[in-house]
Design a protein around this motif. Structure first.
Motif, PDB file in Angstrom:
ATOM      1  N   ILE A 117      -3.826  62.456   8.108  1.00  0.00           N
ATOM      2  CA  ILE A 117      -4.493  62.322   6.811  1.00  0.00           C
ATOM      3  C   ILE A 117      -3.943  61.096   6.085  1.00  0.00           C
ATOM      4  CG2 ILE A 117      -5.000  64.776   6.607  1.00  0.00           C
ATOM      5  CD1 ILE A 117      -2.692  64.954   4.569  1.00  0.00           C
ATOM      6  N   THR A 118      -4.844  60.352   5.446  1.00  0.00           N
ATOM      7  CA  THR A 118      -4.463  59.132   4.742  1.00  0.00           C
ATOM      8  C   THR A 118      -5.177  59.067   3.397  1.00  0.00           C
ATOM      9  OG1 THR A 118      -4.125  57.908   6.808  1.00  0.00           O
ATOM     10  CG2 THR A 118      -4.442  56.615   4.798  1.00  0.00           C
ATOM     11  N   PRO A 119      -4.459  59.269   2.295  1.00  0.00           N
ATOM     12  CA  PRO A 119      -5.057  59.043   0.981  1.00  0.00           C
ATOM     13  C   PRO A 119      -5.102  57.549   0.691  1.00  0.00           C
ATOM     14  CG  PRO A 119      -2.805  59.825   0.739  1.00  0.00           C
ATOM     15  CD  PRO A 119      -3.085  59.792   2.209  1.00  0.00           C
TER      16      PRO A 119
ATOM     17  N   MET B  40      -3.506  66.483  -1.405  1.00  0.00           N
ATOM     18  CA  MET B  40      -3.450  67.914  -1.098  1.00  0.00           C
ATOM     19  C   MET B  40      -4.808  68.425  -0.606  1.00  0.00           C
ATOM     20  SD  MET B  40      -1.583  70.567  -0.846  1.00  0.00           S
ATOM     21  CE  MET B  40      -0.097  69.960  -1.626  1.00  0.00           C
ATOM     22  N   HIS B  41      -5.886  67.918  -1.188  1.00  0.00           N
ATOM     23  CA  HIS B  41      -7.221  68.319  -0.733  1.00  0.00           C
ATOM     24  C   HIS B  41      -7.439  67.901   0.720  1.00  0.00           C
ATOM     25  CE1 HIS B  41     -11.430  69.406  -1.009  1.00  0.00           C
ATOM     26  NE2 HIS B  41     -11.768  68.225  -0.526  1.00  0.00           N
ATOM     27  N   ALA B  42      -6.987  66.694   1.069  1.00  0.00           N
ATOM     28  CA  ALA B  42      -7.123  66.237   2.459  1.00  0.00           C
ATOM     29  C   ALA B  42      -6.323  67.126   3.396  1.00  0.00           C
ATOM     30  CB  ALA B  42      -6.658  64.784   2.576  1.00  0.00           C
ATOM     31  N   LEU B  43      -5.131  67.511   2.978  1.00  0.00           N
ATOM     32  CA  LEU B  43      -4.289  68.390   3.809  1.00  0.00           C
ATOM     33  C   LEU B  43      -4.996  69.713   4.081  1.00  0.00           C
ATOM     34  CD1 LEU B  43      -1.386  68.752   5.067  1.00  0.00           C
ATOM     35  CD2 LEU B  43      -0.813  69.949   2.941  1.00  0.00           C
ATOM     36  N   MET B  44      -5.684  70.239   3.070  1.00  0.00           N
ATOM     37  CA  MET B  44      -6.370  71.522   3.227  1.00  0.00           C
ATOM     38  C   MET B  44      -7.601  71.421   4.139  1.00  0.00           C
ATOM     39  SD  MET B  44      -4.563  73.717   1.502  1.00  0.00           S
ATOM     40  CE  MET B  44      -3.176  72.766   2.148  1.00  0.00           C
ATOM     41  N   GLN B  45      -8.134  70.205   4.338  1.00  0.00           N
ATOM     42  CA  GLN B  45      -9.309  70.025   5.205  1.00  0.00           C
ATOM     43  C   GLN B  45      -8.933  69.789   6.669  1.00  0.00           C
ATOM     44  OE1 GLN B  45     -12.018  70.707   3.339  1.00  0.00           O
ATOM     45  NE2 GLN B  45     -10.442  70.742   1.736  1.00  0.00           N
ATOM     46  N   ALA B  46      -7.654  69.493   6.925  1.00  0.00           N
ATOM     47  CA  ALA B  46      -7.215  69.171   8.281  1.00  0.00           C
ATOM     48  C   ALA B  46      -7.260  70.405   9.177  1.00  0.00           C
ATOM     49  CB  ALA B  46      -5.803  68.593   8.238  1.00  0.00           C
ATOM     50  N   LYS B  47      -7.691  70.243  10.412  1.00  0.00           N
ATOM     51  CA  LYS B  47      -7.856  71.353  11.351  1.00  0.00           C
ATOM     52  C   LYS B  47      -6.854  71.323  12.507  1.00  0.00           C
ATOM     53  CE  LYS B  47     -11.514  72.640   9.061  1.00  0.00           C
ATOM     54  NZ  LYS B  47     -11.408  73.820   8.158  1.00  0.00           N
ATOM     55  N   GLY B  48      -5.998  70.329  12.541  1.00  0.00           N
ATOM     56  CA  GLY B  48      -5.102  70.164  13.674  1.00  0.00           C
ATOM     57  C   GLY B  48      -4.014  71.220  13.768  1.00  0.00           C
TER      58      GLY B  48
ATOM     59  N   ARG C 265      -8.123  74.383 -11.843  1.00  0.00           N
ATOM     60  CA  ARG C 265      -9.193  73.476 -11.422  1.00  0.00           C
ATOM     61  C   ARG C 265      -9.062  73.131  -9.939  1.00  0.00           C
ATOM     62  NH1 ARG C 265      -8.899  69.397 -16.653  1.00  0.00           N
ATOM     63  NH2 ARG C 265     -10.078  70.731 -18.082  1.00  0.00           N
ATOM     64  N   PRO C 266     -10.163  72.781  -9.275  1.00  0.00           N
ATOM     65  CA  PRO C 266     -10.075  72.372  -7.854  1.00  0.00           C
ATOM     66  C   PRO C 266      -9.333  71.055  -7.744  1.00  0.00           C
ATOM     67  CG  PRO C 266     -12.283  71.971  -8.728  1.00  0.00           C
ATOM     68  CD  PRO C 266     -11.546  72.735  -9.779  1.00  0.00           C
ATOM     69  N   TYR C 267      -8.804  70.784  -6.539  1.00  0.00           N
ATOM     70  CA  TYR C 267      -8.072  69.538  -6.344  1.00  0.00           C
ATOM     71  C   TYR C 267      -8.960  68.334  -6.626  1.00  0.00           C
ATOM     72  CZ  TYR C 267      -4.513  72.375  -4.001  1.00  0.00           C
ATOM     73  OH  TYR C 267      -3.557  73.303  -3.711  1.00  0.00           O
ATOM     74  N   VAL C 268     -10.144  68.300  -6.012  1.00  0.00           N
ATOM     75  CA  VAL C 268     -11.080  67.192  -6.219  1.00  0.00           C
ATOM     76  C   VAL C 268     -12.502  67.738  -6.182  1.00  0.00           C
ATOM     77  CG1 VAL C 268      -9.497  65.583  -5.031  1.00  0.00           C
ATOM     78  CG2 VAL C 268     -11.415  66.582  -3.770  1.00  0.00           C
ATOM     79  N   ILE C 269     -13.428  66.919  -6.638  1.00  0.00           N
ATOM     80  CA  ILE C 269     -14.859  67.134  -6.411  1.00  0.00           C
ATOM     81  C   ILE C 269     -15.323  66.024  -5.467  1.00  0.00           C
ATOM     82  CG2 ILE C 269     -17.158  67.284  -7.445  1.00  0.00           C
ATOM     83  CD1 ILE C 269     -15.305  69.571  -8.237  1.00  0.00           C
ATOM     84  N   GLU C 270     -15.886  66.415  -4.333  1.00  0.00           N
ATOM     85  CA  GLU C 270     -16.298  65.425  -3.338  1.00  0.00           C
ATOM     86  C   GLU C 270     -17.657  64.828  -3.690  1.00  0.00           C
ATOM     87  OE1 GLU C 270     -16.234  66.983   0.580  1.00  0.00           O
ATOM     88  OE2 GLU C 270     -14.178  67.746   0.465  1.00  0.00           O
ATOM     89  N   LYS C 271     -17.733  63.519  -3.510  1.00  0.00           N
ATOM     90  CA  LYS C 271     -19.013  62.824  -3.679  1.00  0.00           C
ATOM     91  C   LYS C 271     -19.758  62.732  -2.358  1.00  0.00           C
ATOM     92  CE  LYS C 271     -20.843  58.271  -4.954  1.00  0.00           C
ATOM     93  NZ  LYS C 271     -20.488  56.899  -5.408  1.00  0.00           N
TER      94      LYS C 271
END
Length: 309
Positions: free
Chosen positions: A7-9, A79-87, A298-304
Motif C-alpha cells: 500500500i502506498t499513500p 489506514m483506509h488503504a490498509l483496510m482494503q488490502a487482501k494480502g 466518521r469514515p476514514y475517507v470517501i472514495e471518488k
C-alpha cells in the motif's frame, strides 16, 4: 505461493510514483514464490499523480488505485488503504522514495521466519540535524510518558501479517495513531534498521500543523500523564500561593508600618496563574478533542473513484 499487498499513500507525487512503482515491481520480481497487489491511495492530488497512476494501472494489472473525494489527511487515508488490502501480509511504503523499496525482500524473509510485524527503524536520516534531533527527543519523551513500550524512530514503513491487520481493524478508531496501535498489539516484532535518504524530488507535505497533529495524537493516545501533571501542578501552585500569602500576612503583621510591596507581585502572580490556566485548558482540550473525534465516528475517507479493482 504467498499473496502480498503493498500500500502506498500519495498526494501530489507526480515526480515519484512512476519510479516507485518500477522499484517495487523490481523488488517483488526477486520473490519468485510471491504474487502481489500494489494499492495506491491518492488524497485528491492537484497535479498529474492520478493521471500517471491511471496509466500505470492500465499497463500493470497488479496496480489498484483509490482516489479520495478530497484530502482526508495523512492519518486517515493510509489506514483506509490498509483496510482494503487482501494480502496474507501487507507492506506499507510511502511514495516519496524515502522508504527504500529494495528492503521488501528482507521484510518478506523476516516474515517467513515467523515475525508477525517487521518494522523499519530509522538509524539515521539525511534530513536536517535539528529536525532529526527533535524527532528523537519527541520519541524519548513519549517513551517516558507511555504506559506501554513504544517504538522509536518508526514511521510506518514495514510489513504486517494478516492477523496484525485484523487486530488493527478491531480497534475501530476513526482517527488512529498507527504507530501506537502496533506497539499496543505487540505481536512478535522484528526491527530492521535503515538509513533514510533525503527526498530528491517534490516537496514534503509535512508542515508544522501536521507534525503537531501527529505529535499530540501520539501523546493523547498513549498517555494520561499530561492530565495528571496538570492536576499535580495545580496543587503545587495552590500550595505556593497559600504559603506565600501566609508569609506575606506574617511579615505585614510584624512590620506593619514599614512593609510596602506595591502592585508588582500581584500583577506578576495574576499573569502567572492565568498562563497556567491557559496551558492546562489546552492540555485538557486535546483530550476532549480526541473524545469528540471518537464520538463522531466518521469514515476514514470517501472514495471518488477506484481504478483496477
Amino acid at each position: 505461493m504467498s499473496f502480498l499487498s503493498v500500500i502506498t499513500p500519495c498526494y501530489n507525487e507526480e515526480a515519484n510514483v512512476v519510479e516507485l512503482h518500477a522499484r517495487v515491481a523490481a523488488a517483488m520480481a526477486t520473490l519468485a514464490d510471491c504474487t502481489y497487489e500494489h494499492i495506491f491511495i491518492d488524497n485528491a492530488s492537484t497535479d498529474r499523480t492520478v493521471a500517471l497512476l491511471r496509466e500505470i494501472a492500465a499497463k500493470d494489472t497488479r496496480v489498484k488505485v483509490i482516489v479520495n473525494a478530497r484530502n482526508f489527511g495523512h492519518i486517515r487515508s493510509p489506514m483506509h488503504a490498509l483496510m482494503q488490502a487482501k494480502g496474507e501480509a501487507v507492506i506499507s511504503i510511502v511514495a516519496d522514495l524515502q522508504d527504500p523499496p529494495e528492503m521488501i525482500p528482507t521484510l518478506v524473509e523476516k516474515w517467513r521466519e515467523g515475525f508477525d510485524t517487521v518494522l523499519c527503524i530509522k538509524r539515521s536520516s539525511e534530513e536536517t540535524p535539528a529536525m532529526f534531533f527533535l524527532r528523537r527527543a519527541y520519541y524519548a519523551m513519549v517513551e517516558r510518558m507511555a504506559s506501554i513500550e513504544t517504538i522509536q524512530n518508526f514511521t510506518g514503513f514495514g510489513l504486517y501479517d494478516r492477523k496484525v491487520v485484523e487486530a488493527v481493524r478491531g480497534f475501530d478508531d476513526p482517527y488512529p495513531f498507527f504507530r501506537g496501535m502496533i506497539a499496543e498489539i505487540g505481536l512478535n516484532i522484528c526491527k530492521l534498521p535503515y538509513d533514510q535518504p533525503v527526498r530528491r524530488r517534490g516537496i514534503t507535505k509535512n508542515n508544522f500543523y501536521t507534525l503537531y497533529d501527529i505529535g499530540m495524537l501520539g501523546i493523547t493516545n498513549l498517555s494520561k500523564v499530561p492530565l495528571r501533571l496538570v492536576t499535580a501542578f495545580g496543587f503545587l501552585c495552590a500550595c505556593i500561593s497559600f504559603i506565600s500569602g501566609l508569609l506575606y500576612l506574617l511579615y505585614k503583621l510584624i512590620f506593619w508600618s514599614s512593609f510596602t510591596v506595591g502592585m508588582a507581585p500581584l500583577v506578576i502572580g495574576l499573569f502567572f496563574l492565568g498562563s497556567v490556566q491557559l496551558v492546562s485548558l489546552g492540555i485538557i482540550g486535546e483530550y476532549v478533542g480526541a473524545i469528540h473525534t471518537q464520538v463522531q465516528k466518521r469514515p476514514y475517507v470517501i472514495e471518488k473513484e477506484r481504478i483496477g479493482f
